[in-house]
Design an enzyme around this catalytic site. Structure first.
Site, short mmCIF file in Angstrom:
data_model
loop_
_atom_site.label_atom_id
_atom_site.label_comp_id
_atom_site.label_asym_id
_atom_site.label_seq_id
_atom_site.Cartn_x
_atom_site.Cartn_y
_atom_site.Cartn_z
N GLU A 29 -6.56 8.14 2.05
CA GLU A 29 -7.33 7.76 0.86
C GLU A 29 -8.75 7.35 1.26
O GLU A 29 -8.91 6.48 2.13
CB GLU A 29 -6.63 6.58 0.16
CG GLU A 29 -5.26 6.95 -0.37
CD GLU A 29 -4.35 5.72 -0.55
OE1 GLU A 29 -4.83 4.58 -0.44
OE2 GLU A 29 -3.14 5.92 -0.79
N ALA A 59 -1.45 7.85 -3.07
CA ALA A 59 -0.08 8.36 -3.14
C ALA A 59 0.46 8.35 -1.72
O ALA A 59 0.48 9.37 -1.03
CB ALA A 59 -0.08 9.77 -3.73
N GLU A 60 0.88 7.18 -1.28
CA GLU A 60 1.23 7.03 0.13
C GLU A 60 2.43 7.88 0.54
O GLU A 60 2.51 8.35 1.68
CB GLU A 60 1.49 5.56 0.46
CG GLU A 60 0.22 4.73 0.67
CD GLU A 60 -0.40 4.26 -0.62
OE1 GLU A 60 0.22 4.43 -1.69
OE2 GLU A 60 -1.54 3.73 -0.59
N PHE A 83 -4.03 -0.01 4.15
CA PHE A 83 -3.59 -1.35 4.58
C PHE A 83 -2.13 -1.23 5.00
O PHE A 83 -1.33 -0.58 4.29
CB PHE A 83 -3.70 -2.37 3.45
CG PHE A 83 -5.11 -2.80 3.13
CD1 PHE A 83 -5.61 -4.01 3.62
CD2 PHE A 83 -5.94 -2.00 2.37
CE1 PHE A 83 -6.91 -4.41 3.33
CE2 PHE A 83 -7.25 -2.39 2.08
CZ PHE A 83 -7.73 -3.60 2.56
N ASP A 85 0.17 -3.19 4.69
CA ASP A 85 1.04 -3.69 3.61
C ASP A 85 1.57 -2.53 2.77
O ASP A 85 2.67 -2.57 2.24
CB ASP A 85 0.25 -4.64 2.70
CG ASP A 85 -0.58 -5.64 3.50
OD1 ASP A 85 -0.25 -6.82 3.50
OD2 ASP A 85 -1.57 -5.20 4.13
N PHE A 86 0.74 -1.48 2.63
CA PHE A 86 1.11 -0.34 1.78
C PHE A 86 2.20 0.51 2.42
O PHE A 86 2.75 1.42 1.78
CB PHE A 86 -0.11 0.55 1.47
CG PHE A 86 -1.29 -0.17 0.88
CD1 PHE A 86 -1.20 -1.48 0.41
CD2 PHE A 86 -2.52 0.47 0.79
CE1 PHE A 86 -2.31 -2.13 -0.12
CE2 PHE A 86 -3.62 -0.17 0.25
CZ PHE A 86 -3.53 -1.47 -0.20
N HIS A 129 -2.65 -7.91 1.54
CA HIS A 129 -3.60 -7.08 2.30
C HIS A 129 -3.87 -7.67 3.68
O HIS A 129 -4.91 -7.42 4.27
CB HIS A 129 -4.91 -6.92 1.55
CG HIS A 129 -4.80 -6.11 0.30
ND1 HIS A 129 -4.21 -6.58 -0.85
CD2 HIS A 129 -5.17 -4.83 0.01
CE1 HIS A 129 -4.24 -5.64 -1.79
NE2 HIS A 129 -4.81 -4.57 -1.29
#
Lengths: 324, 352
Positions: A29, A59-60, A83, A85-86, A129
């Protein structure tokens, strides 16, 4: 030798590998036209074009699925998850698909891919994050886990990760992006699974990772002022784990302190402590001490975040406890 | 293009005995039709045998049979090029056989034997044979659509004209990865064909009761700027026609396709499911639409001799019997495999 930021080292490493190998592609991204939200991938689009440096939607799962499908059919993708976290929104791809496919297929499928991600705290981004999730990754059989602490190691370890035949989760520590370090000229490639003794010492072994390495070094300076000679090991990679370097140092010092940014429970230091307890117990002259972020989500405010993350002072206190 | 296709809302599931929906294509050449018939028979025989082997305790764990859904896999197997890629689900025995993977290692994998396709390390839900373009069977809903995109992207970057075909069930259309994958495939114009096998039941739940649109895949196509395509998934000729045209479009660089094939699961969701929740009328109507007797009838009506069809049936059954015997004769895998092939060095070593 030239001075370079940790941030610029990321782009330099990706460029080094894309120039060398046309099968290396890069997606994520805002990574191409915008050069990354951390400006760590500036210039790659201009250099390598839109076919190899690709912006994706938010859209991971699609990002990691694309990386996996490409890796199993002849490319060597580098995927960015902005990140760490994602990773939780695409963990199915990491833990169930990417990590297990070689094993489940009895070795038919190779997945030479790298997932780069901004990990860790110290930048006041709050609990979603700022997490240090390297221990999540370490628990999954089938992936390698790497986290550099210096610009030079960013290049050497990222190059090694790209060339590795296995999937590698590559944790860049966000608070280190602006830090600078000396980087030698020419191609840099390291070997995964080699820790570095960044400071020799006789009295205690401090093992740290990523942003905790400079803090451990700062703690060692404080300890030196009171006559305690601390060795500092930069682990650099959790899988493979360089047990040999840790054990050699612990046998010499008799004391082990781990410094972990991850929350307490099941942090990587617990595994290191367990191995040392099992294999070096008779060389220990004091308790193994783990200095970690407490078992809390990371708070946003400067004063709170600083209080939560391991500081040089807390590391010093941990060392004193082990030596007491 | 969009307006030239029938709107999915105007189409209904074909009733028992009805002819194929309006996209009636020209019949495939006879050698293709005979091959389709043989493939479907082998799949049918294989799945029935797999079920028998469960009952005998020779297949452990779980398994998800494709009984009744053979026409979809057979048609794509016939239409794909050897270097194209298949991505399937845990209900993937048919799709594996469709790529020409020999039956013995597939049967042996179900039975947990050393000669299994993955030496017993994957099992029924993860059938993979890279040398046949069978890039895996994926057992967690959704992810493999995104992975199929990756293979299609790779083909594009490498400049080959390979196509990825990705099969999934109606239940998959409600998970996020479906939508992420369709959007990316459309935006990147990837050579990928998504095939939704709509068997009307999401595991134990009617798909209509948990889906906002009437057609779970075709009804979503417009959101990704794709034409809605609804096909009779129990009609091997109709499936072959849509397989051929969608693969050709993808290969020509015209982008992805999303196909909804209406079909029916003859059994339950998995081994543990007797499927008692389904209305008797529905089951009866769909059994009347069984793709195999229907296809035999059509081939016979088009002049194929009964003896020729009987011979194909006997040969398919013999293949299943032989595969069963060979798989059963195979040893169990050596326990040394437990710590093999976690990493590319062949082992499981995580420390040095």
């Amino acid at each position: 030798m030239a001075e370079m930021t940790y941030r610029d080292a990321v782009a330099a490493a990706i460029a080094q590998e894309m120039e060398r190998d046309p099968s290396v592609v890069f997606l994520g991204e805002d990574v191409a036209a915008a050069g990354g939200v951390f400006k760590a991938t500036v210039g790659l689009l201009d250099k390598f074009g839109p076919e190899r440096v690709v912006d994706t939607p938010i859209a991971e799962q699609a990002i990691l699925g694309a990386a996996m499908g490409a890796a199993m059919t002849g490319l060597r993708p580098i995927a960015e998850i902005m990140f760490s976290d994602f990773l939780a929104v695409c963990w199915d791809l990491v833990a169930n698909e990417i990590a297990k496919t070689r094993y489940m297929t009895n070795g038919q499928v190779s997945l030479p891919l790298v997932i780069r991600t901004g990990n860790g705290g110290g930048v006041r981004f709050g609990a979603q994050h700022s997490q240090s999730v390297e221990n999540w990754a370490m628990m999954i059989p089938g992936i390698k886990v790497v986290a550099p602490s210096t610009p030079r190691d960013v290049i050497g370890l990222l190059a090694a990760a790209v060339r590795d035949p296995d999937p590698v989760l590559f944790f860049e520590q966000k608070s280190l992006y602006a830090t600078k370090g000396e980087v030698e000229e020419g191609e840099i490639v390291d070997e995964l699974g080699r820790a570095t003794v960044v400071r020799e010492g006789r009295d205690v072994t401090i093992v740290a990772l990523a942003a905790m390495v400079p803090r451990a070094q700062a703690a060692a300076e404080l300890l030196a002022a009171e006559g305690i000679d601390a060795a500092v090991i930069d682990l650099r990679s959790l899988v493979p784990l360089d047990v040999t370097t840790i054990a050699n140092s612990v046998v010499a010092t008799g004391h082990l302190v781990t410094v972990e940014e991850n929350p307490r429970l099941c942090g990587w230091g617990a595994e290191v402590a367990s191995i040392v307890a099992e294999e070096c117990i008779f060389d220990l002259d004091g308790p193994i001490v783990r200095v970690t972020t407490p078992h809390v989500p990371l708070p946003a405010a400067e004063a709170l975040e600083d209080a939560a993350m391991p500081s040089p002072e807390r590391i010093v206190a941990g060392v004193r406890h082990s030596l007491a | 293009m969009f307006s030239s296709r029938p709107k999915p809302e105007t189409m209904t599931a074909p009733a028992a005995g009805a002819s194929a929906p309006s996209l009636a294509p020209a019949a495939p050449p006879q050698e293709v039709r005979l091959s389709l018939y043989r493939r479907m028979l082998e799949m049918r025989g294989f799945e029935k045998r797999a079920y028998d082997l469960f009952l005998q305790g020779l297949v452990k764990g779980t398994s998800h049979l494709g009984l009744g859904q053979e026409a979809v896999a057979a048609a794509f197997g016939e239409a794909m090029r050897p270097d194209d890629y298949t991505f399937a689900t845990y209900r993937g025995h048919n799709h594996t056989l469709a790529r020409g993977v020999p039956m013995v290692p597939v049967m042996a994998e179900l039975m947990g034997r050393e000669t299994g396709l993955m030496a017993g390390k994957g099992g029924s839900m993860h059938l993979t044979s890279v040398e046949h373009g069978m890039m895996g069977s994926y057992a967690i809903i959704g992810a493999h659509l995104t992975i199929a995109n990756g293979a299609a992207w790779s083909a594009k970057v490498r400049g080959t004209d390979q196509v990825a075909v990705c099969f999934f069930g109606d239940g998959t259309t409600n998970i996020g990865a479906f939508h992420e994958a369709l959007n990316l495939a459309a935006v990147w114009k990837l050579p990928v064909v998504f095939v939704c096998e709509n068997n009307l039941w999401m595991e134990y739940t009617p798909i209509g009761s948990v889906t906002a649109v009437r057609q779970p895949a075709a009804g979503r196509a417009g959101a990704y700027n794709l034409p809605p395509v609804l096909v009779d998934g129990n009609d091997a000729d109709a499936m072959y026609a849509i397989a051929t045209s969608s693969i050709a479009r993808a290969r020509a660089g015209e982008g992805p396709a999303l196909i909804e094939a209406l079909t029916y699961r003859h059994g339950g969701h998995s081994r543990a499911d007797p499927a008692k929740y389904r209305p008797e009328d529905e089951v009866r109507q769909w059994l009347e639409r069984d793709p195999l007797p229907r296809y035999r009838f059509r081939l016979a009506a088009d002049g194929v001799a009964a003896e020729a069809l009987d011979r194909i049936e006997a040969e398919a059954q013999a293949t299943v019997d032989e595969a069963t015997a060979q798989a059963q004769a195979s040893a169990e895998p050596p326990v040394g495999l437990v710590e093999k092939d976690v990493f590319a060095d062949g082992g499981a070593t995580w420390r040095r």
